[in-house]
Design a protein around this motif. Structure first.
Motif, short mmCIF file in Angstrom:
data_model
loop_
_atom_site.label_atom_id
_atom_site.label_comp_id
_atom_site.label_asym_id
_atom_site.label_seq_id
_atom_site.Cartn_x
_atom_site.Cartn_y
_atom_site.Cartn_z
N CYS A 272 68.96 154.44 -7.47
CA CYS A 272 68.51 153.41 -8.39
C CYS A 272 67.88 154.04 -9.63
N TYR A 273 68.32 153.56 -10.80
CA TYR A 273 67.72 153.98 -12.06
C TYR A 273 66.82 152.86 -12.58
N ASP A 274 65.93 153.21 -13.46
CA ASP A 274 64.94 152.23 -13.94
C ASP A 274 65.43 151.37 -15.10
N ASP A 275 66.19 151.94 -16.02
CA ASP A 275 66.47 151.20 -17.24
C ASP A 275 67.86 151.40 -17.82
N THR A 276 68.81 151.91 -17.05
CA THR A 276 70.15 152.14 -17.61
C THR A 276 70.96 150.85 -17.62
N PRO A 277 71.85 150.68 -18.61
CA PRO A 277 72.66 149.45 -18.72
C PRO A 277 73.76 149.39 -17.65
N HIS A 278 74.37 148.25 -17.57
CA HIS A 278 75.44 147.98 -16.62
C HIS A 278 76.59 148.98 -16.79
N VAL A 279 77.04 149.56 -15.67
CA VAL A 279 78.11 150.57 -15.59
C VAL A 279 77.96 151.67 -16.64
N ARG A 280 76.70 152.01 -16.99
CA ARG A 280 76.48 153.10 -17.93
C ARG A 280 75.40 154.05 -17.41
N HIS A 281 75.32 154.14 -16.12
CA HIS A 281 74.32 155.03 -15.53
C HIS A 281 74.68 156.50 -15.75
N TYR A 282 75.97 156.80 -15.75
CA TYR A 282 76.40 158.18 -15.93
C TYR A 282 76.12 158.72 -17.33
N PRO A 283 76.48 157.99 -18.40
CA PRO A 283 76.19 158.53 -19.74
C PRO A 283 74.72 158.83 -19.98
N TYR A 284 73.83 158.08 -19.33
CA TYR A 284 72.40 158.26 -19.54
C TYR A 284 71.79 159.29 -18.57
#
Length: 305
Positions: A272-284
């Motif tokens: 679980c990430y705190d603030d990444t957008p939908h389906v954009r966890h990898y770029p961040y």
């Protein structure tokens, strides 16, 4: 079927050959357009710069990763994720369900699932370990029909695990509106009325599906993977990557689904990430995301090896 080589400009960084395969003269409804990548024959599995994750179990059975894209995705974006696996020397197959099938012609999804299973059999992937990576509700919905097609297949597949990225989530009118805006671009103010009308239309279709399922014996498959997959018979491990900052799929939905599956005896892991957008966890979060999926794959491939 016809096979054509993707232009050289679309090759990835380690120069693996890409192939784009599509149905030739079949009717539009039966088209199956996908991308499959095979590792370079000279790929050195034993020397990957000291990487902790080396996934080769058998040179004749290179692991296969199937990626089901989100609704409205483009392959150039989905290919960013497949490179995670291609750089490990794995075979990847990418498929994105047409939006019209997800929202309107859902009866076509079962045929797509059957065609994907047939494709794997035609490629002699039955004995290869397979990991499925699906994105958002669109990818999870396609996974549902793929899973159903596997049960009907006479040839068993060696499915080792499933990764859910930003999925699954409950059906909500607001989430539907946001999803439609995202698919259409989401930046034009004048586009809001059209997105609102489309949302109302599909919401009405949802209600009709519920009514028809209640009063008739004929089962209508709704685009509702959270409910559809809760009681899935398959018990292979599942890994969930999600965020508390996702406005399309609330993190509570993912955690509810994961907890439910765990109560059914499924091996469940969460990232679980705190603030990444939908389906954009990898770029961040490239490093932690890559470690998360590779760690899950390593566990799945070694669990039954």
């Amino acid at each position: 079927m016809t096979v054509s080589k993707v232009p050289d400009g679309q090759r990835n960084q380690i120069d693996m050959p890409h192939w784009r395969t599509h149905a030739g003269k079949m009717a539009e409804e039966d088209n199956l357009e996908y991308y499959i990548t095979f590792p370079n024959p000279n790929f050195d599995y034993k020397n990957q710069n000291g990487d902790d994750f080396v996934f080769l179990i058998d040179e004749e059975k290179v692991p296969v990763v199937i990626l089901f894209g989100w609704a409205g995705a483009e392959d150039k974006y989905l290919s960013v994720y497949s490179k995670i696996y291609e750089e490990k020397g794995l075979i990847t197959l990418r498929y994105i369900s047409p939006v019209k099938y997800l929202f309107w012609k859902q009866n076509r999804m079962a045929k797509i699932g059957e065609k994907l299973v047939k494709l794997l059999n035609d490629l002699n992937f039955g004995n290869h370990p397979i990991i499925i990576h699906c994105f958002s509700n669109g990818g999870a919905f396609q996974y549902q029909f793929f899973s159903q097609a596997l049960k009907l297949s006479s040839k068993p597949m060696q499915i080792k695990g499933v990764i859910f990225d930003s999925a699954p989530g409950k059906r909500r009118v607001l989430s539907l509106f946001r999803a439609i805006r995202a698919i259409r671009g989401g930046n034009k103010l004048l586009d809001i009325p059209l997105c609102f009308l489309m949302t109302m239309f599909f919401t009405t279709m949802w209600l009709l599906e519920i009514i028809q399922n209640y009063f008739t014996k004929k089962r209508i498959f709704q685009m509702n993977p959270l409910e559809n997959l809760k009681n899935e018979e398959n018990k292979w491990p599942q890994h969930f990557i999600y965020s508390k900052g996702d406005i399309l799929i609330p993190y509570q939905d993912v955690e509810y689904f994961a907890s439910y599956r765990k109560s059914m005896g499924v091996d469940v892991t969460l990232k679980c990430y705190d603030d990444t957008p939908h389906v954009r966890h990898y770029p961040y979060n490239r490093a932690s995301y890559t470690h998360s999926v590779c760690n899950f794959m390593n566990k799945c491939l070694n669990m039954y090896s």
